[in-house]
Design a protein around this motif. Structure first.
Motif, PDB file in Angstrom:
ATOM      1  N   ILE A 111       0.704  -0.957   0.071  1.00  0.00           N
ATOM      2  CA  ILE A 111      -0.238  -0.187  -0.201  1.00  0.00           C
ATOM      3  C   ILE A 111       0.880   1.792  -0.229  1.00  0.00           C
ATOM      4  CG2 ILE A 111      -1.731   1.268   1.079  1.00  0.00           C
ATOM      5  CD1 ILE A 111      -2.547  -1.523   2.440  1.00  0.00           C
ATOM      6  N   HIS A 112       0.217   1.760  -0.770  1.00  0.00           N
ATOM      7  CA  HIS A 112       1.237   3.206  -0.650  1.00  0.00           C
ATOM      8  C   HIS A 112       0.919   4.377  -0.807  1.00  0.00           C
ATOM      9  CE1 HIS A 112       4.862   0.793  -1.755  1.00  0.00           C
ATOM     10  NE2 HIS A 112       4.677  -0.049  -2.791  1.00  0.00           N
ATOM     11  N   ILE A 113       0.612   5.393  -0.449  1.00  0.00           N
ATOM     12  CA  ILE A 113       0.551   6.330  -0.526  1.00  0.00           C
ATOM     13  C   ILE A 113       0.775   7.834  -0.114  1.00  0.00           C
ATOM     14  CG2 ILE A 113      -2.275   5.485   0.616  1.00  0.00           C
ATOM     15  CD1 ILE A 113      -1.014   6.584   3.188  1.00  0.00           C
ATOM     16  N   LYS A 114       0.341   8.777  -0.497  1.00  0.00           N
ATOM     17  CA  LYS A 114       0.850  10.466   0.156  1.00  0.00           C
ATOM     18  C   LYS A 114      -0.354  10.842   1.244  1.00  0.00           C
ATOM     19  CE  LYS A 114       1.869  12.106  -4.317  1.00  0.00           C
ATOM     20  NZ  LYS A 114       2.108  13.640  -5.238  1.00  0.00           N
ATOM     21  N   TRP A 115       1.218  11.694   1.860  1.00  0.00           N
ATOM     22  CA  TRP A 115      -0.487  11.718   3.310  1.00  0.00           C
ATOM     23  C   TRP A 115       0.881  12.833   3.874  1.00  0.00           C
ATOM     24  CZ3 TRP A 115       3.283  11.768   7.473  1.00  0.00           C
ATOM     25  CH2 TRP A 115       4.980  11.327   7.027  1.00  0.00           C
ATOM     26  N   LYS A 116       0.401  13.235   4.567  1.00  0.00           N
ATOM     27  CA  LYS A 116       0.371  15.024   5.503  1.00  0.00           C
ATOM     28  C   LYS A 116       0.055  15.048   6.865  1.00  0.00           C
ATOM     29  CE  LYS A 116      -3.293  17.937   4.070  1.00  0.00           C
ATOM     30  NZ  LYS A 116      -4.155  18.675   3.643  1.00  0.00           N
ATOM     31  N   ALA A 117       0.432  15.467   7.995  1.00  0.00           N
ATOM     32  CA  ALA A 117       0.854  14.799   9.140  1.00  0.00           C
ATOM     33  C   ALA A 117       1.504  16.371  10.139  1.00  0.00           C
ATOM     34  CB  ALA A 117       1.589  14.402   9.618  1.00  0.00           C
ATOM     35  N   ASP A 118       1.304  16.924  10.921  1.00  0.00           N
ATOM     36  CA  ASP A 118       1.159  17.645  11.659  1.00  0.00           C
ATOM     37  C   ASP A 118       2.411  17.389  12.430  1.00  0.00           C
ATOM     38  OD1 ASP A 118      -0.888  19.485  12.042  1.00  0.00           O
ATOM     39  OD2 ASP A 118      -1.117  19.294  13.368  1.00  0.00           O
ATOM     40  N   CYS A 119       3.400  18.340  12.298  1.00  0.00           N
ATOM     41  CA  CYS A 119       5.382  17.922  13.032  1.00  0.00           C
ATOM     42  C   CYS A 119       5.684  20.020  13.392  1.00  0.00           C
ATOM     43  CB  CYS A 119       5.682  18.071  11.787  1.00  0.00           C
ATOM     44  SG  CYS A 119       7.922  16.817  11.896  1.00  0.00           S
TER      45      CYS A 119
END
Length: 210
Positions: free
Chosen positions: A67-75
């Motif tokens: 499974i390969h996805i684009k993603w974003k998150a807080d940092c």
């Protein structure tokens, strides 16, 4: 697990951090990608990178399932300041698209006052460090903190300009208005300065950072 003087989390979660384990995260991602064809994920955690090994484990688990996805998150800036080039490469290779970073102010005096525990030097250093990578950095700021001066605000505006000049992938998410929430250290401060908070539930229902 941090001490920001403006954040409700200090009282609401009592300074504790808890997480869903890596396998459970992968199970959830596998479900939504297969059932709904989702190609991107937003990790809506306040502090996705508290445990960097967990982050690695999530994407290693997804690798096993192809499974390969684009993603974003807080940092936080200090996570990135201390991150190794190998770790950053791992994130980039595993689909990291955007990091939302609350730097809050371009003024060291203000950062110290709000107990953000980062410095402007760190912010600029990280911005340059990631300029060579294909990762978008979306910075957010606050204005209107107690005792903030015009000069302090100008330093923040100057930072916004410099960040976007030094990194083509630097974005400005928002410049919010400081809002005092009960339980926060700065709430008590603005009460002493004469602020009158809502007095009933209806008033709080209409209270927000805009």
């Amino acid at each position: 697990p941090y001490r920001c003087a403006f954040c409700y989390n200090r009282v609401f979660n009592k300074g504790l951090w808890r997480c869903m384990n890596a396998k459970k995260v992968a199970d959830t991602i596998e479900y939504v990608t297969k059932k709904f064809g989702v190609g991107g994920i937003v990790f809506a955690e306040d502090n996705f990178f508290v445990n960097s090994k967990r982050v690695e484990d999530i994407f290693k688990e997804l690798d096993k399932r192809n499974i390969h996805i684009k993603w974003k998150a807080d940092c936080r800036i200090d996570y990135l300041d201390g991150a190794s080039e190998d770790f950053l490469s791992f994130l980039e290779e595993h689909g990291l698209d955007t990091l939302d970073i609350g730097v809050e102010s371009g003024c060291d005096k203000t950062l110290k006052k709000i107990q953000k525990d980062i410095t402007t030097e760190q912010i600029y250093r990280v911005n340059k460090k990631l300029a060579k990578r294909n990762i978008k950095l979306r910075y957010s700021f606050m204005m209107g903190m107690p005792e903030e001066t015009k000069r302090d605000r100008e330093e923040t505006l100057n930072m916004i300009l410099r960040l976007t000049e030094e990194n083509k992938n630097a974005l400005i998410g928002n410049v919010a208005i400081f809002s005092p929430y009960p339980g926060c250290k700065m709430f008590d401060e603005v009460i002493k300065m004469g602020y009158s908070p809502p007095t009933n539930l209806e008033g709080w229902a209409e209270f927000n950072y805009t």
